[in-house]
Design a protein around this motif. Structure first.
Motif, mmCIF file in Angstrom:
data_model
loop_
_atom_site.group_PDB
_atom_site.id
_atom_site.type_symbol
_atom_site.label_atom_id
_atom_site.label_comp_id
_atom_site.label_asym_id
_atom_site.label_seq_id
_atom_site.Cartn_x
_atom_site.Cartn_y
_atom_site.Cartn_z
ATOM 1 N N TYR A 148 1.520 19.383 5.889
ATOM 2 C CA TYR A 148 1.543 20.277 4.729
ATOM 3 C C TYR A 148 0.194 20.255 4.014
ATOM 4 O O TYR A 148 -0.308 21.285 3.585
ATOM 5 C CB TYR A 148 2.653 19.864 3.766
ATOM 6 C CG TYR A 148 2.691 20.667 2.491
ATOM 7 C CD1 TYR A 148 3.285 21.917 2.458
ATOM 8 C CD2 TYR A 148 2.101 20.183 1.329
ATOM 9 C CE1 TYR A 148 3.298 22.668 1.303
ATOM 10 C CE2 TYR A 148 2.104 20.926 0.164
ATOM 11 C CZ TYR A 148 2.708 22.168 0.157
ATOM 12 O OH TYR A 148 2.707 22.911 -0.994
ATOM 13 N N VAL A 149 -0.408 19.074 3.884
ATOM 14 C CA VAL A 149 -1.708 19.014 3.221
ATOM 15 C C VAL A 149 -2.850 19.238 4.217
ATOM 16 O O VAL A 149 -4.009 19.015 3.905
ATOM 17 C CB VAL A 149 -1.929 17.682 2.462
ATOM 18 C CG1 VAL A 149 -0.989 17.593 1.289
ATOM 19 C CG2 VAL A 149 -1.774 16.483 3.360
ATOM 20 N N ALA A 162 5.613 15.998 8.298
ATOM 21 C CA ALA A 162 5.643 17.274 7.591
ATOM 22 C C ALA A 162 4.738 17.225 6.359
ATOM 23 O O ALA A 162 4.000 18.177 6.085
ATOM 24 C CB ALA A 162 7.074 17.607 7.179
ATOM 25 N N SER A 163 4.761 16.092 5.635
ATOM 26 C CA SER A 163 3.916 15.969 4.447
ATOM 27 C C SER A 163 2.444 16.016 4.824
ATOM 28 O O SER A 163 1.648 16.701 4.182
ATOM 29 C CB SER A 163 4.196 14.651 3.715
ATOM 30 O OG SER A 163 5.564 14.489 3.502
ATOM 31 N N ILE A 198 -2.870 9.726 4.174
ATOM 32 C CA ILE A 198 -3.786 10.812 3.832
ATOM 33 C C ILE A 198 -5.228 10.327 3.931
ATOM 34 O O ILE A 198 -6.105 10.998 4.488
ATOM 35 C CB ILE A 198 -3.474 11.353 2.415
ATOM 36 C CG1 ILE A 198 -2.165 12.136 2.432
ATOM 37 C CG2 ILE A 198 -4.606 12.228 1.907
ATOM 38 C CD1 ILE A 198 -1.717 12.642 1.084
ATOM 39 N N LEU A 199 -5.449 9.111 3.430
ATOM 40 C CA LEU A 199 -6.799 8.556 3.455
ATOM 41 C C LEU A 199 -7.286 8.345 4.900
ATOM 42 O O LEU A 199 -8.406 8.720 5.258
ATOM 43 C CB LEU A 199 -6.813 7.230 2.687
ATOM 44 C CG LEU A 199 -8.168 6.574 2.488
ATOM 45 C CD1 LEU A 199 -9.081 7.499 1.702
ATOM 46 C CD2 LEU A 199 -8.025 5.257 1.753
ATOM 47 N N LEU A 231 2.072 7.097 1.914
ATOM 48 C CA LEU A 231 1.617 8.479 2.060
ATOM 49 C C LEU A 231 0.135 8.600 1.706
ATOM 50 O O LEU A 231 -0.646 9.235 2.427
ATOM 51 C CB LEU A 231 2.453 9.410 1.171
ATOM 52 C CG LEU A 231 2.056 10.875 1.224
ATOM 53 C CD1 LEU A 231 2.193 11.434 2.627
ATOM 54 C CD2 LEU A 231 2.861 11.702 0.247
ATOM 55 N N LEU A 232 -0.244 7.935 0.616
ATOM 56 C CA LEU A 232 -1.645 7.975 0.197
ATOM 57 C C LEU A 232 -2.548 7.394 1.285
ATOM 58 O O LEU A 232 -3.603 7.951 1.620
ATOM 59 C CB LEU A 232 -1.805 7.192 -1.108
ATOM 60 C CG LEU A 232 -3.233 6.966 -1.602
ATOM 61 C CD1 LEU A 232 -3.976 8.277 -1.745
ATOM 62 C CD2 LEU A 232 -3.222 6.244 -2.929
ATOM 63 N N MET A 233 -2.128 6.272 1.875
ATOM 64 C CA MET A 233 -2.949 5.651 2.908
ATOM 65 C C MET A 233 -3.029 6.542 4.142
ATOM 66 O O MET A 233 -4.088 6.676 4.749
ATOM 67 C CB MET A 233 -2.382 4.279 3.305
ATOM 68 C CG MET A 233 -2.422 3.254 2.207
ATOM 69 S SD MET A 233 -3.831 3.332 1.123
ATOM 70 C CE MET A 233 -5.101 2.736 2.194
ATOM 71 N N PHE A 240 0.842 -1.194 0.000
ATOM 72 C CA PHE A 240 0.000 0.000 0.000
ATOM 73 C C PHE A 240 0.879 1.245 0.000
ATOM 74 O O PHE A 240 1.832 1.327 0.760
ATOM 75 C CB PHE A 240 -0.902 0.018 1.232
ATOM 76 C CG PHE A 240 -2.100 -0.871 1.100
ATOM 77 C CD1 PHE A 240 -3.317 -0.343 0.733
ATOM 78 C CD2 PHE A 240 -2.003 -2.229 1.325
ATOM 79 C CE1 PHE A 240 -4.423 -1.154 0.592
ATOM 80 C CE2 PHE A 240 -3.099 -3.053 1.183
ATOM 81 C CZ PHE A 240 -4.314 -2.510 0.822
ATOM 82 N N PRO A 241 0.554 2.199 -0.891
ATOM 83 C CA PRO A 241 1.336 3.431 -0.908
ATOM 84 C C PRO A 241 1.141 4.183 0.410
ATOM 85 O O PRO A 241 0.027 4.617 0.716
ATOM 86 C CB PRO A 241 0.762 4.221 -2.081
ATOM 87 C CG PRO A 241 -0.534 3.591 -2.406
ATOM 88 C CD PRO A 241 -0.523 2.212 -1.877
ATOM 89 N N ALA A 270 -7.972 11.544 6.558
ATOM 90 C CA ALA A 270 -9.141 12.207 5.977
ATOM 91 C C ALA A 270 -10.431 11.539 6.457
ATOM 92 O O ALA A 270 -11.411 12.216 6.768
ATOM 93 C CB ALA A 270 -9.062 12.184 4.457
ATOM 94 N N VAL A 271 -10.417 10.212 6.534
ATOM 95 C CA VAL A 271 -11.625 9.497 6.944
ATOM 96 C C VAL A 271 -11.916 9.723 8.427
ATOM 97 O O VAL A 271 -13.045 9.988 8.822
ATOM 98 C CB VAL A 271 -11.488 7.982 6.647
ATOM 99 C CG1 VAL A 271 -12.598 7.196 7.335
ATOM 100 C CG2 VAL A 271 -11.535 7.735 5.156
#
Lengths: 282, 317
Positions: free
Chosen positions: A213-214, A209-210, A125-126, A121-123, A118-119, A129-130
């Motif tokens: 950042y978002v 930090a990433s 973020i997900l 950073l994407l996870m 699983f990527p 977010a959830v």
């Protein structure tokens, strides 16, 4: 190869510097980071404001101190999750393999591979977010991806130890797999774990930090290095110091930790030179 | 080889099935009611009900899972809730930006990392080695989004060589498109190049200790000749593994970079979809990326097994 590698000294020094700045920020910062002072906004770096001020007149130096504290806190806990869950899992997997069978080992390691697929950073973020953006969710999101790293490294190390005489002796003397894991294997793989923890720590700093950042890390008014960069982006043309200093802080923290990791590895176990670089990617 | 291939394929299939279940649970079951989630904070039961019917969310989780899986195998990823076009079409358009961007940055990072790794390794312990590895140490530490901001500051704002973002599409001309992808590709490539050059260096150093290099030296080859004729090919093996992993990492890793440069790529799409709570798009992209990683790992493993019989036997233990 010297006894105490130079990279260890430099890395240790940089890390201590940030840890101290973060610790001091609990009770003192040059300026209050929550107080807005529009009159003194966009002041370029000077003696009164070492790193300048932002669009609300907040002191960047103070914000970096608190931001570093948040970054260190999030990373420490995230890596802690990885160690607390990953190491026992890895030891367990190795133990079941040693004690025949290895079915559990197979399942655990396949799960590990799966999480690696699983990527991250994407996870992260997900997940944030959830479940809603917050420092705690950032810790969990980063922590989850630390579990397989520690599971894999402790399993590998434990397996290579399992044929050693002293482990055999412990087995013959009737010690169970849990006791052997904790009394004999764990102390002997501690070196490896410390080195890996340092490296994971630096990866977690960048991940935090990433995320911030978002806008998915610690929330305002708590300063975070990532969000400072995000806010600075539109003001970069006339206030570039807003980008230089927080970025510089992240980079020096990560460089410090990596140097420390390299140095520790040279000091503690000069043989395994490759373990680190492979895991940087994950 | 046959047995290994069979075993590895079986585990590939199981991995993909488990991955799809995990993704499904994470996106459709964990947030509670997906319809309510997609409607966001507005407490609109009527709208949520309409979405529920439209997306077939009133069916049981099992039914929805199988509908999704069978749909995907026939290329039907569903219809995006926000864009109102088929997700497959949407992803297809975005891949036209993300895949070239990924390849571009991969090429850049390889072009930097391999020479740097070779030079540093061949002059181990020298001043050049120290400087290069010091730079790599910093490169690993640079967050790519920060580097992107700095690049924009210098090359777009001060020098005006590149635009600060946007992408007009490949129809506007190949070089025009390439130019728009240059700064994003550089910012993605830098940390990757730093990692790769360190691996390249340590891999060469490992190889140079091998017996066959000593034999080559004994035959009378110079150190550099031995490295070029015998060492490099072997040293490339770990580098290729990392390259394979980096491809999929970069494909997803563009999330932030694509947003900074407003590129209509996959990363920006998934980020926007998360923000707009378009779960159908998010689910499809996550699936696609996981699928890509699993497949790349599989093919890399297969290539190794073909080349190196020891790996096949090791895996059968």
């Amino acid at each position: 190869m010297t006894k105490f590698p130079i990279s260890l000294w430099v890395g240790l020094l940089m890390t201590i510097l940030f840890v101290m700045a973060a610790a001091v920020s609990f009770f003192w910062t040059p300026y209050d980071v929550r107080e807005l002072d529009i009159a003194s906004r966009f002041i370029a770096p000077s003696f009164s404001h070492l790193f300048g001020t932002d669009h609300f007149g907040r002191d960047i130096f103070s914000m970096i101190m608190v931001g570093a504290r948040n970054a260190i806190g999030v990373s420490l806990l995230a890596v802690g999750i990885g160690i607390m869950i990953g190491v026992p899992l890895g030891l367990w997997a190795a133990a079941t393999r040693t004690y025949g069978g290895g079915f559990i080992d197979e399942i655990l390691m396949r799960t590990n591979d799966l999480i690696f697929a699983f990527p991250s950073l994407l996870m992260a973020i997900l997940i944030t977010a959830v479940f809603g953006p917050s420092a705690i969710n950032a810790i969990i999101a980063i922590g989850i991806f630390n579990i397989p790293v520690f599971a894999r490294i402790s399993r590998g190390a434990a397996l290579s130890l399992s044929s050693k005489e002293y482990i055999m002796a412990a087995r013959v003397s009737g010690k169970g797999m849990v006791r052997i894991s904790y009394e004999h294997i764990l102390p002997n793989i501690l070196n490896l774990l410390i080195v890996q923890a340092t490296i994971q720590f630096s990866i977690a700093i960048i991940a935090e930090a990433s995320l911030s950042y978002v806008g998915l890390g610690s929330q305002p008014p708590d300063p975070s290095l990532g969000r400072m960069l995000n806010e600075a982006q539109t003001m970069i043309f006339f206030a570039p110091w807003l980008v230089y200093f927080p970025g510089g802080a992240i980079i020096s923290m990560v460089v410090g930790l990596n140097l420390m990791g390299d140095g520790l590895r040279d000091l503690l176990d000069p043989k395994t030179n490759k373990a680190k670089e492979e895991d940087v990617v994950a | 080889m046959g047995a290994y291939l069979f075993k590895r394929t079986l585990s590939l299939i199981i991995t993909l099935i488990v991955a799809s279940i995990v993704i499904f649970i994470m996106i459709e079951v964990v947030p509670g009611d997906p319809a309510a989630f997609m409607m966001g904070l507005s407490d609109n039961t009527e709208a949520a009900n309409a979405v529920r019917t439209e997306l077939g969310l009133d069916a049981s989780a099992w039914q929805r899972y199988f509908t999704w899986i069978f749909g995907m195998t026939s290329g039907d990823f569903g219809i995006s809730y926000t864009y109102r076009i088929p997700v497959s079409e949407l992803i297809g358009q975005r891949l036209l930006v993300s895949v070239p961007l990924t390849l571009y940055s991969l090429i850049l990072s390889t072009m930097i990392a391999i020479p740097v790794g070779i030079i540093a390794a061949s002059r181990r312990g020298s001043f050049v080695d120290t400087v290069l590895m010091g730079l790599a140490q910093v490169g690993v530490a640079v967050p790519n989004f920060w580097f992107a901001i700095i690049l924009v500051l210098f090359f777009s704002t001060s020098l005006g060589w590149f635009s600060a973002g946007g992408f007009l599409g490949w129809d506007a001309g190949f070089f025009q498109g390439l130019k728009a992808l240059t700064l994003p590709a550089i910012s993605l490539a830098l940390p990757q190049a730093a990692i790769l050059s360190r691996i390249m260096r340590s891999s060469i150093l490992d190889v140079m200790d091998e017996d066959y290099i000593r034999t080559a030296r004994a035959k009378g080859l110079s150190k550099n000749q031995a490295l070029i004729d015998h060492g490099l090919r072997n040293a490339m093996i770990p580098v290729l593994t990392i390259l394979g992993l980096q491809f999929s990492f970069l494909l997803a890793g563009g999330i932030i970079i694509e947003s900074i440069f407003s590129l209509p790529g996959l990363g920006r799409l998934v980020f926007q979809s998360i923000a707009q709570r378009d779960l159908i798009v998010v689910k499809s992209i996550v699936t696609l990326l996981v699928f890509a990683v699993v497949m790349i790992t599989f093919f890399v493993d297969m290539c190794y097994a073909l080349v190196d019989p020891r790996l096949r036997e090791g895996a059968q233990k």
